[in-house]
Design a protein around this motif. Structure first.
Motif, short mmCIF file in Angstrom:
data_model
loop_
_atom_site.label_atom_id
_atom_site.label_comp_id
_atom_site.label_asym_id
_atom_site.label_seq_id
_atom_site.Cartn_x
_atom_site.Cartn_y
_atom_site.Cartn_z
N GLY A 141 0.81 -1.22 0.00
CA GLY A 141 0.00 0.00 0.00
C GLY A 141 0.84 1.26 0.00
O GLY A 141 0.49 2.25 -0.66
N THR A 142 1.95 1.24 0.73
CA THR A 142 2.83 2.41 0.76
C THR A 142 3.43 2.67 -0.61
O THR A 142 3.54 3.82 -1.06
N GLU A 143 3.83 1.60 -1.31
CA GLU A 143 4.40 1.77 -2.65
C GLU A 143 3.36 2.34 -3.61
O GLU A 143 3.67 3.24 -4.41
N LEU A 144 2.12 1.84 -3.56
CA LEU A 144 1.05 2.38 -4.41
C LEU A 144 0.78 3.85 -4.08
O LEU A 144 0.47 4.65 -4.97
N LEU A 145 0.91 4.20 -2.80
CA LEU A 145 0.64 5.56 -2.37
C LEU A 145 1.73 6.53 -2.82
O LEU A 145 1.46 7.68 -3.16
N LEU A 146 2.98 6.06 -2.84
CA LEU A 146 4.10 6.95 -3.15
C LEU A 146 4.32 7.14 -4.64
O LEU A 146 4.89 8.15 -5.05
N VAL A 147 3.89 6.18 -5.48
CA VAL A 147 4.17 6.29 -6.92
C VAL A 147 3.54 7.54 -7.52
O VAL A 147 4.23 8.31 -8.20
N PRO A 148 2.23 7.82 -7.31
CA PRO A 148 1.69 9.05 -7.92
C PRO A 148 2.19 10.32 -7.27
O PRO A 148 2.03 11.41 -7.83
N ALA A 191 -4.78 5.22 -7.09
CA ALA A 191 -3.61 4.67 -6.41
C ALA A 191 -3.55 5.12 -4.96
O ALA A 191 -3.24 4.34 -4.06
N ILE A 192 -3.87 6.40 -4.71
CA ILE A 192 -3.85 6.90 -3.33
C ILE A 192 -4.92 6.21 -2.51
O ILE A 192 -4.69 5.78 -1.37
N GLY A 193 -6.13 6.06 -3.07
CA GLY A 193 -7.21 5.40 -2.34
C GLY A 193 -6.92 3.95 -2.03
O GLY A 193 -7.10 3.48 -0.89
N ILE A 194 -6.44 3.19 -3.05
CA ILE A 194 -6.13 1.78 -2.82
C ILE A 194 -4.94 1.62 -1.89
O ILE A 194 -4.90 0.72 -1.05
N GLY A 195 -3.95 2.52 -2.01
CA GLY A 195 -2.80 2.46 -1.11
C GLY A 195 -3.20 2.66 0.35
O GLY A 195 -2.77 1.91 1.24
N LEU A 196 -4.05 3.65 0.61
CA LEU A 196 -4.51 3.88 1.98
C LEU A 196 -5.33 2.70 2.49
O LEU A 196 -5.21 2.31 3.66
N ALA A 197 -6.16 2.11 1.62
CA ALA A 197 -6.96 0.96 2.03
C ALA A 197 -6.08 -0.24 2.37
O ALA A 197 -6.35 -0.98 3.33
N LEU A 198 -5.01 -0.47 1.60
CA LEU A 198 -4.11 -1.58 1.90
C LEU A 198 -3.34 -1.35 3.20
O LEU A 198 -3.11 -2.29 3.96
N ILE A 199 -2.92 -0.12 3.44
CA ILE A 199 -2.24 0.18 4.71
C ILE A 199 -3.18 -0.08 5.88
O ILE A 199 -2.79 -0.67 6.91
N ALA A 200 -4.44 0.34 5.75
CA ALA A 200 -5.42 0.07 6.81
C ALA A 200 -5.64 -1.44 6.99
O ALA A 200 -5.76 -1.93 8.12
N ASN A 205 -1.42 2.78 -11.56
CA ASN A 205 -0.27 2.77 -12.47
C ASN A 205 0.28 1.36 -12.63
O ASN A 205 1.40 1.05 -12.22
N LEU A 206 -0.53 0.48 -13.23
CA LEU A 206 -0.16 -0.92 -13.41
C LEU A 206 0.24 -1.56 -12.08
O LEU A 206 1.21 -2.31 -11.98
N PHE A 208 3.54 -0.21 -10.92
CA PHE A 208 4.55 -0.86 -11.76
C PHE A 208 4.84 -2.27 -11.24
O PHE A 208 5.99 -2.71 -11.15
N LEU A 209 3.74 -3.00 -10.90
CA LEU A 209 3.71 -4.41 -10.48
C LEU A 209 4.22 -4.63 -9.05
O LEU A 209 3.80 -5.59 -8.40
N LEU A 210 5.10 -3.77 -8.54
CA LEU A 210 5.70 -4.03 -7.23
C LEU A 210 4.66 -3.97 -6.11
O LEU A 210 4.57 -4.88 -5.28
N GLY A 211 3.87 -2.91 -6.06
CA GLY A 211 2.86 -2.80 -5.02
C GLY A 211 1.83 -3.90 -5.11
O GLY A 211 1.40 -4.44 -4.08
N MET A 212 1.41 -4.25 -6.32
CA MET A 212 0.43 -5.32 -6.49
C MET A 212 0.98 -6.66 -5.99
O MET A 212 0.30 -7.40 -5.27
N LEU A 213 2.21 -6.99 -6.35
CA LEU A 213 2.79 -8.27 -5.94
C LEU A 213 3.00 -8.33 -4.43
O LEU A 213 2.80 -9.38 -3.81
N LEU A 214 3.42 -7.22 -3.81
CA LEU A 214 3.56 -7.19 -2.36
C LEU A 214 2.22 -7.41 -1.67
O LEU A 214 2.12 -8.15 -0.69
#
Length: 320
Positions: free
Chosen positions: A48-55, A72-81, A112-113, A116-122
């Motif tokens: 979630g942090t990686e998704l949040l920081l990319v944009p 990306a910001i919304g999904i990143g915050l949801a994953l961190i939660a 952003n994909l 760039f795949l890293l946040g999704m795979l984590l």
């Protein structure tokens, strides 16, 4: 012999424990970590942090992503939660990990994909670890007693490993059913006309696979490209059916709504730099194209095009 090895290892481990600082807090942290899916939650938080920081990064190419950055910001915050819930409420790990997995897979198409795949795979790895983590109940506290660590590694590991595969398979099956629900495309021309344009600027551009469209001479194999809208500058369409050529030309052509292109060949220069050619039997197009991509010097053999709305500027008939 095994007993001797264990006794020999004891003094070394005790010496290491004495040399490391803060033995009390480290012991309490270790006891706390072993009673919850710590590593799964950590991976979900990192994803979630990686998704949040990319944009939010200073890369200028990400400025034009628009809604992708907001998602990306919304999904990143949801994953961190979700990762924090896995730490603080391990009893709800199954429910939280499944939702974290859904968000991680969704990030591939909504952001952003997937970072760039890293946040999704984590996120996928962390949710699978959290789902497969199984504590052992405290024998002295009954079935409803506090959690203690599973020292023998017991738990539904096979189910945890299969969960991402099952989810992706269901997504693919759902996509196939959605494509089937669209119905068969209408009859196409015997010979696809040639389309040229100096600038092709799509919105929501996605490669939808390879299919066949009906013609009077039988099915024709084509690439399928879908998008929300597209603008074609210096548009020209010329028929290749018969000895005489005729067609249409326009200063600008705007397609909007549910736009679908059926092409036997598609070539152009991505961002005006990298020139490529796609065909059903040649180089495949990527499944998702970032929304800021445009192409110049485009030439295509267009079997069919469908769109909710088509607008033209300076439309004229071309004959030769």
């Amino acid at each position: 012999m095994l007993l001797g090895l264990r006794r020999a290892a004891g003094p070394g481990s005790g010496w290491l424990e004495r040399r490391l600082p803060l033995p009390g807090p480290r012991r309490r942290l270790r006891d706390w970590r072993r009673t919850r899916p710590f590593w799964g939650g950590l991976l979900v938080i990192l994803g979630g942090t990686e998704l949040l920081l990319v944009p939010l990064s200073p890369l200028t190419v990400l400025v034009s992503l628009g809604l992708g950055g907001i998602a990306a910001i919304g999904i990143g915050l949801a994953l961190i939660a979700a990762g924090l819930f896995l730490w603080l409420l391990p009893q709800a790990r199954a429910y939280v990990s499944v939702h974290a997995l859904l968000l991680s897979v969704l990030s591939f198409v909504a952001t952003n994909l997937g970072g760039f795949l890293l946040g999704m795979l984590l996120g996928i790895a962390g949710s699978a670890l959290a789902f497969g983590w199984t504590p052992l109940p405290d024998p002295g506290a009954g079935e409803e007693g506090p959690y203690i660590p599973s020292l023998d590694g017991s738990g539904p590991r096979t189910l945890a490993a299969a969960l991402p595969v099952v989810l992706l398979a269901s997504l693919v099956a759902g996509t196939g059913e959605a494509r089937a629900a669209r119905g068969a495309p209408p009859m196409a021309a015997r010979t696809p006309p040639t389309v040229t344009t100096s600038l092709f600027a799509p919105q929501g551009f996605a490669f939808a696979g390879v299919t066949h469209v009906p013609t009077v001479d039988g099915p024709l194999k084509v690439l399928v490209l879908r998008m929300r809208a597209a603008t074609l500058t210096d548009y020209e369409l010329r028929s290749r059916d018969g000895r005489e050529e005729y067609g249409l030309a326009a200063e600008r052509l705007d397609l909007s709504g549910d736009v679908t292109l059926y092409l036997t060949r598609f070539s152009g220069c991505i961002e005006g730099l990298l020139c490529v050619t796609f065909s059903p039997a040649g180089l495949p197009a990527p499944p998702v194209i970032p929304p800021f991509v445009f192409m110049t010097r485009v030439s295509a053999e267009q079997a069919l095009v469908t769109s909710d709305v088509i607008r033209t500027r300076s439309l004229r008939l071309v004959a030769s």
